[in-house]
Design a protein around this motif. Structure first.
Motif, PDB file in Angstrom:
ATOM      1  N   ARG A   2      -5.763  -7.950   4.298  1.00  0.00           N
ATOM      2  CA  ARG A   2      -4.364  -8.070   4.273  1.00  0.00           C
ATOM      3  C   ARG A   2      -3.829  -7.500   2.804  1.00  0.00           C
ATOM      4  N   ARG A   3      -4.591  -7.946   1.840  1.00  0.00           N
ATOM      5  CA  ARG A   3      -4.201  -7.285   0.498  1.00  0.00           C
ATOM      6  C   ARG A   3      -4.236  -5.799   0.500  1.00  0.00           C
ATOM      7  N   SER A   4      -5.459  -5.160   0.959  1.00  0.00           N
ATOM      8  CA  SER A   4      -5.393  -3.613   1.216  1.00  0.00           C
ATOM      9  C   SER A   4      -4.391  -2.671   1.678  1.00  0.00           C
ATOM     10  N   ILE A   5      -3.846  -3.520   2.988  1.00  0.00           N
ATOM     11  CA  ILE A   5      -2.746  -2.976   3.852  1.00  0.00           C
ATOM     12  C   ILE A   5      -1.443  -3.104   2.971  1.00  0.00           C
ATOM     13  N   LEU A   6      -1.485  -4.308   2.191  1.00  0.00           N
ATOM     14  CA  LEU A   6      -0.142  -4.425   1.554  1.00  0.00           C
ATOM     15  C   LEU A   6       0.042  -3.273   0.198  1.00  0.00           C
ATOM     16  N   CYS A   7      -1.223  -3.084  -0.408  1.00  0.00           N
ATOM     17  CA  CYS A   7      -1.146  -2.154  -1.647  1.00  0.00           C
ATOM     18  C   CYS A   7      -1.036  -1.086  -0.921  1.00  0.00           C
ATOM     19  N   THR A   8      -1.708  -0.401   0.292  1.00  0.00           N
ATOM     20  CA  THR A   8      -1.364   0.737   0.841  1.00  0.00           C
ATOM     21  C   THR A   8       0.054   1.293   1.046  1.00  0.00           C
ATOM     22  N   VAL A   9       0.615  -0.043   1.716  1.00  0.00           N
ATOM     23  CA  VAL A   9       2.022   0.274   2.192  1.00  0.00           C
ATOM     24  C   VAL A   9       2.909   0.393   0.990  1.00  0.00           C
ATOM     25  N   LEU A  10       2.789  -0.229  -0.118  1.00  0.00           N
ATOM     26  CA  LEU A  10       3.519  -0.324  -1.436  1.00  0.00           C
ATOM     27  C   LEU A  10       3.330   1.015  -1.913  1.00  0.00           C
ATOM     28  N   LEU A  11       2.084   1.673  -2.317  1.00  0.00           N
ATOM     29  CA  LEU A  11       1.855   2.916  -2.719  1.00  0.00           C
ATOM     30  C   LEU A  11       2.519   3.815  -1.843  1.00  0.00           C
ATOM     31  N   LEU A  12       2.497   3.864  -0.478  1.00  0.00           N
ATOM     32  CA  LEU A  12       3.144   4.946   0.398  1.00  0.00           C
ATOM     33  C   LEU A  12       4.589   4.907   0.164  1.00  0.00           C
ATOM     34  N   ALA A  18       9.399   8.514  -4.793  1.00  0.00           N
ATOM     35  CA  ALA A  18       9.278   9.368  -5.961  1.00  0.00           C
ATOM     36  C   ALA A  18       9.373  10.858  -5.336  1.00  0.00           C
ATOM     37  N   GLY A  19       9.542  11.101  -4.211  1.00  0.00           N
ATOM     38  CA  GLY A  19       9.561  12.459  -3.697  1.00  0.00           C
ATOM     39  C   GLY A  19      10.978  12.697  -3.492  1.00  0.00           C
ATOM     40  N   CYS A  20      11.860  11.621  -3.494  1.00  0.00           N
ATOM     41  CA  CYS A  20      13.410  12.039  -3.139  1.00  0.00           C
ATOM     42  C   CYS A  20      14.155  12.572  -4.517  1.00  0.00           C
ATOM     43  N   GLY A  21      15.284  13.054  -4.164  1.00  0.00           N
ATOM     44  CA  GLY A  21      16.030  13.475  -5.241  1.00  0.00           C
ATOM     45  C   GLY A  21      15.973  15.047  -5.573  1.00  0.00           C
TER      46      GLY A  21
END
Length: 55
Positions: A2-12, A18-21
């Motif tokens: 569950r922790r790895s999924i949360l980290c993946t979602v947060l990084l995504l 970061a790509g906006c703007g």
């Protein structure tokens, strides 16, 4: 797991944000010089007249 999924979602999400703007360097307008002319402001529209006036 569950922790790895949360980290993946947060990084995504961080990557998408970061790509906006705008891209490229910030360009500021140069300061006005004494000989420069400024374009006249557009004329204000005529005030609206109502067909029926309260009375």
């Amino acid at each position: 797991m569950r922790r790895s999924i949360l980290c993946t979602v947060l990084l995504l999400a961080a990557g998408l944000l970061a790509g906006c703007g705008n891209k490229g360097p910030l360009v500021l307008p140069s300061p006005a010089q004494p000989g420069d002319t400024v374009a006249p402001a557009s004329s204000a529209p005529a005030p609206a007249t109502s067909a029926s006036q309260p009375g």
